[in-house]
Design a protein around this motif. Structure first.
Motif, PDB file in Angstrom:
ATOM      1  N   ALA B 315      43.565 -10.941 -21.205  1.00 40.22           N
ATOM      2  CA  ALA B 315      43.641 -11.163 -22.555  1.00 40.22           C
ATOM      3  C   ALA B 315      45.152 -10.990 -22.847  1.00 40.22           C
ATOM      4  CB  ALA B 315      42.806 -10.009 -23.249  1.00 40.22           C
ATOM      5  N   MET B 334      42.526  -3.579 -28.127  1.00 42.96           N
ATOM      6  CA  MET B 334      42.881  -4.199 -29.369  1.00 42.96           C
ATOM      7  C   MET B 334      44.137  -3.169 -29.697  1.00 42.96           C
ATOM      8  SD  MET B 334      39.650  -5.165 -31.709  1.00 42.96           S
ATOM      9  CE  MET B 334      38.774  -3.297 -31.858  1.00 42.96           C
ATOM     10  N   VAL B 485      45.481 -18.532 -31.474  1.00 40.82           N
ATOM     11  CA  VAL B 485      44.060 -18.517 -32.056  1.00 40.82           C
ATOM     12  C   VAL B 485      43.201 -18.145 -31.152  1.00 40.82           C
ATOM     13  CG1 VAL B 485      42.228 -19.861 -33.043  1.00 40.82           C
ATOM     14  CG2 VAL B 485      44.638 -20.134 -34.178  1.00 40.82           C
ATOM     15  N   ALA B 486      43.395 -18.763 -29.831  1.00 38.00           N
ATOM     16  CA  ALA B 486      42.416 -18.140 -28.940  1.00 38.00           C
ATOM     17  C   ALA B 486      42.605 -16.880 -28.298  1.00 38.00           C
ATOM     18  CB  ALA B 486      42.621 -19.090 -27.599  1.00 38.00           C
ATOM     19  N   GLU B 487      43.837 -16.268 -28.506  1.00 40.95           N
ATOM     20  CA  GLU B 487      44.063 -14.925 -28.001  1.00 40.95           C
ATOM     21  C   GLU B 487      44.250 -13.847 -29.012  1.00 40.95           C
ATOM     22  OE1 GLU B 487      44.287 -14.238 -24.858  1.00 40.95           O
ATOM     23  OE2 GLU B 487      44.050 -16.225 -24.025  1.00 40.95           O
ATOM     24  N   SER B 488      44.151 -14.334 -30.251  1.00 42.56           N
ATOM     25  CA  SER B 488      44.052 -13.195 -31.272  1.00 42.56           C
ATOM     26  C   SER B 488      42.956 -12.312 -30.872  1.00 42.56           C
ATOM     27  CB  SER B 488      43.972 -13.589 -32.769  1.00 42.56           C
ATOM     28  OG  SER B 488      43.333 -12.634 -33.469  1.00 42.56           O
ATOM     29  N   CYS B 489      43.124 -10.996 -31.214  1.00 46.71           N
ATOM     30  CA  CYS B 489      42.313  -9.973 -30.815  1.00 46.71           C
ATOM     31  C   CYS B 489      40.922  -9.961 -31.654  1.00 46.71           C
ATOM     32  CB  CYS B 489      42.801  -8.498 -30.294  1.00 46.71           C
ATOM     33  SG  CYS B 489      42.920  -7.610 -31.907  1.00 46.71           S
ATOM     34  N   GLY B 490      41.285 -10.422 -32.909  1.00 44.85           N
ATOM     35  CA  GLY B 490      40.268 -10.505 -33.818  1.00 44.85           C
ATOM     36  C   GLY B 490      40.156  -9.329 -34.871  1.00 44.85           C
ATOM     37  N   LYS B 491      41.035  -8.300 -34.464  1.00 43.60           N
ATOM     38  CA  LYS B 491      41.053  -7.049 -35.317  1.00 43.60           C
ATOM     39  C   LYS B 491      41.318  -7.041 -36.683  1.00 43.60           C
ATOM     40  CE  LYS B 491      42.447  -2.245 -35.177  1.00 43.60           C
ATOM     41  NZ  LYS B 491      43.196  -1.159 -34.398  1.00 43.60           N
ATOM     42  N   CYS B 492      42.742  -7.711 -36.944  1.00 41.64           N
ATOM     43  CA  CYS B 492      43.173  -7.762 -38.312  1.00 41.64           C
ATOM     44  C   CYS B 492      43.025  -9.125 -38.964  1.00 41.64           C
ATOM     45  CB  CYS B 492      44.551  -6.998 -38.360  1.00 41.64           C
ATOM     46  SG  CYS B 492      45.898  -8.231 -37.926  1.00 41.64           S
ATOM     47  N   VAL B 493      42.868  -9.059 -40.372  1.00 42.86           N
ATOM     48  CA  VAL B 493      42.555 -10.195 -41.136  1.00 42.86           C
ATOM     49  C   VAL B 493      43.621 -11.222 -41.013  1.00 42.86           C
ATOM     50  CG1 VAL B 493      41.879 -11.140 -43.283  1.00 42.86           C
ATOM     51  CG2 VAL B 493      40.919  -8.738 -42.723  1.00 42.86           C
ATOM     52  N   PRO B 494      44.915 -10.953 -41.257  1.00 42.93           N
ATOM     53  CA  PRO B 494      45.984 -12.158 -41.331  1.00 42.93           C
ATOM     54  C   PRO B 494      45.811 -12.920 -40.003  1.00 42.93           C
ATOM     55  CG  PRO B 494      46.934  -9.835 -41.900  1.00 42.93           C
ATOM     56  CD  PRO B 494      45.560  -9.780 -41.476  1.00 42.93           C
ATOM     57  N   ARG B 496      43.570 -12.936 -37.428  1.00 37.05           N
ATOM     58  CA  ARG B 496      42.214 -13.608 -37.116  1.00 37.05           C
ATOM     59  C   ARG B 496      41.792 -14.704 -38.001  1.00 37.05           C
ATOM     60  NH1 ARG B 496      38.741  -9.174 -38.578  1.00 37.05           N
ATOM     61  NH2 ARG B 496      38.238 -10.455 -40.373  1.00 37.05           N
ATOM     62  N   GLU B 497      42.126 -14.542 -39.406  1.00 30.73           N
ATOM     63  CA  GLU B 497      41.695 -15.466 -40.217  1.00 30.73           C
ATOM     64  C   GLU B 497      42.823 -16.479 -40.588  1.00 30.73           C
ATOM     65  OE1 GLU B 497      38.526 -15.659 -41.515  1.00 30.73           O
ATOM     66  OE2 GLU B 497      38.099 -13.673 -40.475  1.00 30.73           O
ATOM     67  N   LYS B 500      43.897 -19.105 -37.671  1.00 26.40           N
ATOM     68  CA  LYS B 500      42.890 -20.219 -37.645  1.00 26.40           C
ATOM     69  C   LYS B 500      43.119 -21.414 -38.681  1.00 26.40           C
ATOM     70  CE  LYS B 500      38.743 -21.823 -36.143  1.00 26.40           C
ATOM     71  NZ  LYS B 500      38.527 -22.351 -35.018  1.00 26.40           N
TER      72      LYS B 500
END
Ligand code: FMN
Ligand code: SF4
Ligand code: SF4
Ligand code: SF4
Ligand code: FES
Lengths: 318, 630
Positions: B315, B334, B485-494, B496-497, B500
């Motif tokens: 990752a 993360m 986008v593929a590698e964002s860990c998805g933890k924080c809103v700015p 992750r969202e 995208k």
């Protein structure tokens, strides 16, 4: 620990060094919006809604994870801060179903509260959205992934009890989800239905299924009670509507209190005018069960049946 | 081994053995083709690039044939790490002359043995192209690609066998560690490092000595050293090459750091997708332990230091320091909020120094040669060298190490040999998904931390992608956003969202569906993602968009307002067009499935772009190549 004095929105406050800005602000009555922060949980800095401006620092800083220092000057309502929060809320709304009308969480939802405060609205767009995955397998918890804002509170609270650690993050980026035991339903997973996760979820992604359709939060009279089953004495709330106790729900646990299903059912049994059917998990399946079995202790039941006697010991702080 | 003397003994003994690789190389005249008498060393490059093209089989076959011919007395065949010119691999260099064969195939081995080894004649056909000068043959060191480089971090890559610790020792290996633990105090080591102003090579360029001092001064019962070998930028392979070509230099740097801050445990976090690096690191660690250069009481001193490998699952975000620590601790990778510095509270809450592979690879030589030597290379702001992975539309792709402050022109044109196919140079992308695009007008910008930041890009870990006139800048931004986008860990809103949404807009624009509001939205998203994200991944994710919007805004506008891609790269926006080469044969019109082409016989035909479905049938049908896409 030494004390330090900081200025927050031109109000001075003295707090022990090592205090987070968000707590210092609270002391002078300034509420900084926060979706992922919970004083009882590990600080993760995930939602970024608590951003504030700190003099001398070019970047905005998160109030939940920045410690105060002596002479610190904080602005929690500057234009930059407000704009950043609006954008963050917009990003969340852009990926959230517009069904607050029927959402069980309405009235208590933090996303709803902040969207209102910051005047951010749902809007039409053709972009991607969280898949509408709904876990209805548990009779106690409804898990609606489409509403999850991934604050991670549920994961953290579940992990605080050593043998639970049921919930985890799965996938990456936009596809990140909360799953139970590497993607089982709550029923198949090792979830013990303690509802810790439900109590901390700021939105309608995890709700107490036994409350569905029973009423709106603003219609309830809420009384608090301490559980009698064990020495921890977890807190529960008795919700009553039109003079009738309609539901019992767990309160967010603190000070190492675990919460458990038995405690909640027991409290239901004691207080509800018409207790709902209890369910019990056996080999990864929920089964209807009897109250005797659900509460486990037959002789205690005998005692409990004498409700009059017990209820005098209840503390009401509603 | 227990003493420095033993170390020096090995050095002297082995140096004799490999000395001929280090001799001065001269041009070889074409008429006297005889090789020098005596020993010959054949170095076969076995970095991932060469490895995946069969270098190990070539070694086996060479060894077999040399033996068959009874030449194994004076011809030694060795494996070595990557030498940089990956696109030309598999590569072989024959020492002492430095004869450089490229694109060597298994079938060529016989000829090399027969002609070169037995008859002393160079196999001209296999020579690396640039090695063939008019009247002579250039040895490897004289080839432009290498001549213009300054090798510190890569000094042993392609020279020694990475699986033989003795060869590393022969090239001054472990001398710096010996010096540090027998002659210097911790503070002295830190002072040298601070004085050298070695800045982290992992991207952010933080001064290494200062970081070490922070950890050194923090009291704790346990401290850790981590080498960040998670290299995950698309197109980057600097660290991999160092690990594959000279793993001991990294171990030595880590041990020196351990001594300086007072740590006895190190971890190398390396991605599992680097199997050769993992294997060679493990061999190196084992050999160093056997020799007593790692482990308890190194060289008979009180200093003990151990190193273990930890494999990452690939990752990109796990390269971020705190995510990496989470991962080592067995949690999901993360990033953590930066409440404390990791030099105070890092791995398992203990003071931890995390440095990049290349950073550590520089340490030994700074200790041995001194801070002043190091500062004499590069610029004041950024002393030393930097290894770059040069890729994209450039003649010689590969790995180059140049002094900081070399200009983009030096790198792209002198070393990289310019743009292929006579195309026009347009920009370079530096710093991968965290970096930006630098337009042609900045070709003479010196490459160092400050200069790149000033023009909206970053040094990053050292990827340089050259772009030519056929590259669409919106599409390049889209490419990097796609990665983020593929590698964002998805933890924080700015992050992750936001990333995208940004990607969705870029996709719309490159599809010809962009609106003017999209450009504004890109800008406000970029601002939010940059200022509000938790970690460096999000904070820099918008850079490719910000820099292309800044320098190539007209390209965005062409897509949005005219539905046109000026570079001709965005498929959805291409239009077929008939030039005046048209002879009016009508073939195109007859082949068009939607009858979009009209025109009289023997007159120039015209495509109705509204009707055209861009199937390309006309282009194939045209006998004179009169139909183009633009
Ligand atoms: C998303 C992300 C990925 C990173 N990946 C790497 C990496 O692969 N290798 C690396 O050395 N540093 C990487 N870094 C930088 C590290 O966080 C850290 O700054 C670095 O390892 C420190 O070492 P240095 O001072 O020697 O450069 C990354 C940072 C971010 C934000
Ligand atoms: S109900 Fe309790 S055990 Fe089940 S997921 Fe929620 S917190 Fe974990
Ligand atoms: S389910 Fe609720 S508590 Fe859990 S991450 Fe989602 S929003 Fe947060
Ligand atoms: S910026 Fe992106 S990668 Fe970093 S923590 Fe936030 S979501 Fe994860
Ligand atoms: S409350 Fe601070 S980041 Fe979520």
């Amino acid at each position: 620990m030494a004390n330090v004095t900081v200025t927050i929105d031109s109000r001075k406050v003295t707090v022990p060094s090592g205090t987070f800005v968000i707590e210092a602000a609270k002391k002078v009555g300034i509420e900084i919006p926060a979706l992922c922060y919970d004083p009882n949980l590990e600080v993760v800095g995930a939602c970024r809604l608590c951003l504030v401006e700190i003099e001398g620092s070019r970047k905005l800083q998160t109030a939940c994870s920045t410690k105060v220092w002596d002479g610190m000057v904080v602005y929690t309502q500057s234009e930059r801060v407000i704009n950043a929060r609006k954008e963050i809320l917009q990003l969340l709304l852009d990926n959230h179903p517009n069904d607050c009308l029927t959402c069980q969480k309405a009235g208590e939802c933090l996303l709803q509260k902040y969207a209102y405060e910051y005047d951010v609205k749902f809007r039409e767009h053709n972009g991607a959205r969280r898949p509408a995955l709904m876990d209805t397998s548990s009779p106690y918890i409804l898990k609606d992934d489409s509403k999850c804002i991934l604050c991670g509170k549920c994961v953290r609270t579940c992990a605080q009890v050593a043998d639970r650690q049921v919930l985890t993050f799965a996938n990456r980026g936009f596809d990140t989800r909360i799953v139970a035991d590497s993607n089982f339903t709550l029923e198949e997973s090792s979830c013990v239905s303690c509802n810790r996760c439900v109590t901390v979820c700021p939105v309608g992604a995890l709700v107490d299924k036994r409350l569905l359709g029973k009423g709106r939060v603003w219609e309830y009279e809420i009384k608090e009670t301490k559980c009698k089953v064990c020495d921890y004495g977890c807190n529960f709330e008795i919700l009553s509507k039109d003079g009738k106790n309609v539901a019992v729900r767990a309160k967010a646990p603190s000070n190492g209190r675990p919460l458990c299903l038995k405690g909640r059912l027991t409290t239901e049994f004691i207080y509800l005018d018409e207790p709902y059917t209890p369910y019990k998990k056996e080999n990864g399946k929920f089964k209807e069960t009897t109250w005797k079995e659900a509460l486990g202790i037959e002789d205690i039941i005998e005692k409990l049946l004498d409700k009059e006697e017990i209820s005098t010991g209840v503390e009401y702080n509603g | 081994m227990k003493t420095v003397k033993e170390l020096n003994n090995i050095k002297e003994k082995v140096l004799e053995r490999i000395e001929l690789r280090k001799r001065e190389q001269k041009d070889i005249s074409l008429d006297s083709r005889n090789m020098q008498e005596g020993m010959t060393h054949v170095l076969v490059y076995g970095g991932t690039g060469c490895h995946s093209s069969n270098s190990h089989k070539i070694i086996e076959l060479l060894e077999e044939k040399v033996k068959e011919n009874g030449l194994d007395e004076h011809i030694k065949i060795s494996l070595t790490g990557c030498f940089g010119l990956c696109a030309a691999g598999p590569n072989i260099v024959i020492y002492p002359e430095g004869i450089f064969y490229s694109h060597v195939k298994l079938e060529d081995v016989d000829e090399i043995v027969e002609e070169h080894f037995k008859n002393g004649r160079i196999v001209e056909r296999l020579l690396y192209e640039e090695a063939k000068a008019e009247d002579c043959i250039k040895p490897v060191n004289e080839v432009n690609f290498y001549k213009k480089q300054t090798r510190i971090a890569l000094k042993n890559c392609g020279v020694i066998n990475p699986e033989d610790i003795d060869e590393y020792i022969a090239c001054d290996g472990y001398q710096a560690l010996a010096k540090v633990i027998t002659e210097m105090t911790q503070q002295e080591v830190i002072d040298v490092m601070k004085d050298s102003n070695l800045r982290g090579r992992g991207g952010a360029g933080f001064p290494t000595g200062r970081k070490w001092e922070t950890a050194f001064k923090y009291d704790a019962d346990k401290k850790y050293v981590i080498c960040n070998a998670d290299e995950g930028d698309p197109g980057a392979f600097m660290d991999r090459s160092i690990l594959e070509g000279d793993p001991h230099s990294v171990l030595e740097g880590m041990a020196i750091c351990g001594y300086a801050i007072g740590a006895d445990q190190g971890y190398i976090y390396v991605r599992a997708e680097y199997p050769i690096a993992v294997q060679r690191l493990q061999i190196a660690i084992n050999q160093a332990k056997e020799k007593g250069l790692l482990g308890k009481n190194i060289l008979g001193t009180d200093f003990s230091f151990d190193i273990e490998l930890r494999l990452g699952a690939g990752a990109f975000v796990c390269g971020e320091g705190t995510a990496l620590m989470e991962s080592i601790e067995g949690r999901r990778g993360m990033p953590r909020p930066k409440i404390e510095r990791t030099a105070h509270k890092g791995l398992w809450g203990k003071p931890t120094i995390i440095n990049n592979v290349e950073t550590f690879a520089n340490v030994g030589q700074i200790i041995l040669k001194g801070a002043d030597w190091f500062k004499s290379i590069g610029t004041e702001d950024s002393p030393g060298t930097k290894v770059f992975a040069l890729g994209g539309k450039v003649n010689h792709t590969g790995l180059v190490e140049v002094p900081m402050g070399a200009t983009l022109r030096d790198i792209v044109f002198d070393i990289g040999g310019g743009i292929p196919n006579g195309r026009k140079y347009k920009a370079v992308q530096t710093g991968g998904p965290s970096g930006g695009c630098i337009p042609a007008e900045y070709l003479d910008t010196p490459v160092d931390f400050a200069s790149l930041a000033k023009i909206g890009s970053i040094m990053g870990s050292g990827g340089i992608i050259v772009l030519d006139e056929t590259d669409c800048m919106v599409d390049i931004a889209r490419f990097y956003l796609d990665f983020t986008v593929a590698e964002s860990c998805g933890k924080c809103v700015p992050c992750r969202e936001g990333t995208k949404r940004m990607l969705e807009i870029l996709e719309r624009i490159t599809n010809g569906e962009g609106t003017p509001e999209d450009l504004d939205r890109l800008e406000s998203l970029a601002e939010t993602i940059t200022s509000a994200s938790l970690c460096g991944l999000g904070q820099t994710a918008a850079n490719p968009v910000i820099s292309t919007l800044k320098y190539f805004r007209e390209e965005y506008e062409a897509h949005v307002y005219e539905k046109r891609c000026p570079a001709g790269a965005c498929q959805a926006l291409l239009q077929y067009f008939i030039t005046d080469k048209c002879i009016g044969c009508t073939k195109c019109a007859r082949n068009c499935p939607v009858s979009a082409i009209s025109g009289k016989v023997k007159e120039r035909h015209v495509i109705d772009t509204e009707t055209c479905i861009k199937c390309g049938a006309c282009m194939e049908a045209c006998p004179v190549g009169a139909i183009i896409k633009k």
